[in-house]
Each structure stands twice: as structure tokens, then as C-alpha cells.
Design a protein around this motif. Structure first.
Motif, short mmCIF file in Angstrom:
data_model
loop_
_atom_site.label_atom_id
_atom_site.label_comp_id
_atom_site.label_asym_id
_atom_site.label_seq_id
_atom_site.Cartn_x
_atom_site.Cartn_y
_atom_site.Cartn_z
N PRO A 210 11.76 -0.71 -27.25
CA PRO A 210 11.73 -1.00 -25.80
C PRO A 210 10.64 -0.26 -25.03
O PRO A 210 10.29 -0.68 -23.92
CB PRO A 210 13.13 -0.56 -25.33
N ARG B 114 7.90 -2.81 -24.76
CA ARG B 114 8.28 -3.87 -23.80
C ARG B 114 8.22 -3.37 -22.37
O ARG B 114 7.81 -4.11 -21.47
CB ARG B 114 9.69 -4.38 -24.11
N GLU C 45 4.46 -3.38 -21.39
CA GLU C 45 3.86 -4.71 -21.26
C GLU C 45 4.50 -5.54 -20.16
O GLU C 45 3.81 -6.27 -19.44
CB GLU C 45 3.92 -5.45 -22.60
N SER C 46 5.82 -5.43 -19.99
CA SER C 46 6.50 -6.24 -18.96
C SER C 46 6.12 -5.80 -17.56
O SER C 46 6.36 -6.53 -16.59
CB SER C 46 8.02 -6.16 -19.14
#
Length: 201
Positions: free
Chosen positions: A122, A125, A128-129
């Protein structure tokens, strides 16, 4: 309240208890080690506190109060010799949401956010998110265990933020004081802010 001892000898059957860890195994002989989920009962004092709260019978919205903040301050003082103020404590619903919030607060879209790899997925993520770039520093496996080489620390140049994990997930490395000082010095040298995930500490 008299302090009670925890038992690590009692084996508890978790299958059939709606356990994400134990109830979804493809092979019942497998031992699931993919999630930080305890297989021991919590301390009796914690169970007693939960029973007492349940007896109240009303379960409305709640948030951290002064006793929560004082408990955190006491823990940090006893365990880490750190004096922190109750006003400096912020509450989050979890480590991953805290990482995302910190990324938004301490970096801008397009910035490089460093992580020491391999790391809990995570982290990638979360970077990048939020429109940031993953900036990896790689651990090297040596005879004495996982090591972060000095050459990897030089890669902090150009990063805005370092998501640090101690003990490191998934390799289980507990960073020594000397290693942490070296990482801290490199972050100071390159102007990199540090967000430290210490949930396994």
C-alpha cells in the motif's frame, strides 16, 4: 487493577470465526503469514475494559479524548524517552490513510516520494494514487541480513519525502540507532521530510 500475565501457550482456533486471515485459505494446511493479525488473545486488562464499555450499552460516535492523548504521551515517554505534547497528537483511522494524508500534506503532485524497497505494497499505491512518483531505495540482502547501502541513501537527492517503515515490512528488519541516524542525516542533507510508520514497533 492487578496486572495479569499474558499466555502465549494457549492455541486458539480461528477458523470459522469470520477471520480474513484463516477462513479464506486455498489449502487448510497453509499457515497464513500475509497479514498483521494476532493469533493470541489480547491482555485480560484490555478485555475487561472492553466489557466495561460494552456494559454501558450505548454505542454512538466517539473520538480521542484527553485520556487517550495522555496515554500516548505516557507511552512515548516510558518506551522512547520522548516528551510530546498532547496537542501534537492527531488521530487517523489507519496507517494507510495516515500515509495518504501525510503525502498530500508534505508533498505536491509530481514530487518524488522515496520508499525503501521491498516495502508493504500500500505504500506504492498511496504514492501513485496521489499523483506522486515512487522513488525507490533498495535493500541489499547480505549474510548479516538486509542492508541499506550508502549509495542508496544518495538517491534521496531529488526526493521530497521518505516513507520510512520500522520495523521494516515485509523483511522484518529492525533499524539500529546508527542506521536511523545515517538515514536521518541523509534526509537533512537533501531536505527530505520523513514519515515514519512504526506500527510493528
Amino acid at each position: 487493577m492487578k496486572e495479569q500475565k499474558q499466555s502465549f501457550d494457549q492455541v486458539l482456533e480461528r477458523r470459522g470465526s469470520n477471520s480474513l486471515k484463516w477462513d479464506n485459505l486455498a489449502d487448510p494446511q497453509m499457515i497464513p503469514m500475509w497479514v498483521a493479525d494476532m493469533d493470541f488473545q489480547v491482555m485480560p486488562e484490555i478485555q475487561e475494559a472492553l466489557h466495561k464499555r460494552a456494559e454501558h450499552g450505548i454505542f454512538g460516535y466517539a473520538g480521542p479524548d484527553d485520556s487517550y492523548r495522555q496515554a500516548v504521551c505516557g507511552w512515548m515517554q516510558r518506551r522512547h524517552q520522548l516528551e510530546i505534547s498532547p496537542e501534537s497528537i492527531l488521530y487517523s483511522n489507519g496507517v494507510v490513510s495516515a500515509l495518504k494524508t501525510a503525502i498530500q500534506a508534505f508533498s505536491s503532485p509530481g514530487d518524488a516520494v522515496a520508499v525503501i524497497t521491498p516495502v508493504y505494497y500500500p505504500f506504492y499505491r498511496a504514492i501513485e494514487s496521489n499523483g506522486r512518483k515512487i522513488h525507490p531505495l533498495s535493500l541489499t540482502l547480505k549474510e548479516e541480513g538486509y542492508v541499506l547501502e550508502d549509495s542508496e541513501l544518495e538517491k534521496l537527492d531529488g526526493a521530497t519525502l521518505l516513507l520510512f517503515c520500522n520495523p521494516h515490512n515485509p523483511v522484518g528488519k529492525v533499524w539500529t540507532e546508527q542506521e536511523q541516524q545515517k538515514i536521518g542525516a541523509a534526509c537533512l542533507r537533501y531536505g527530505v521530510k520523513v514519515v515514519s510508520d512504526e506500527i510493528h514497533g
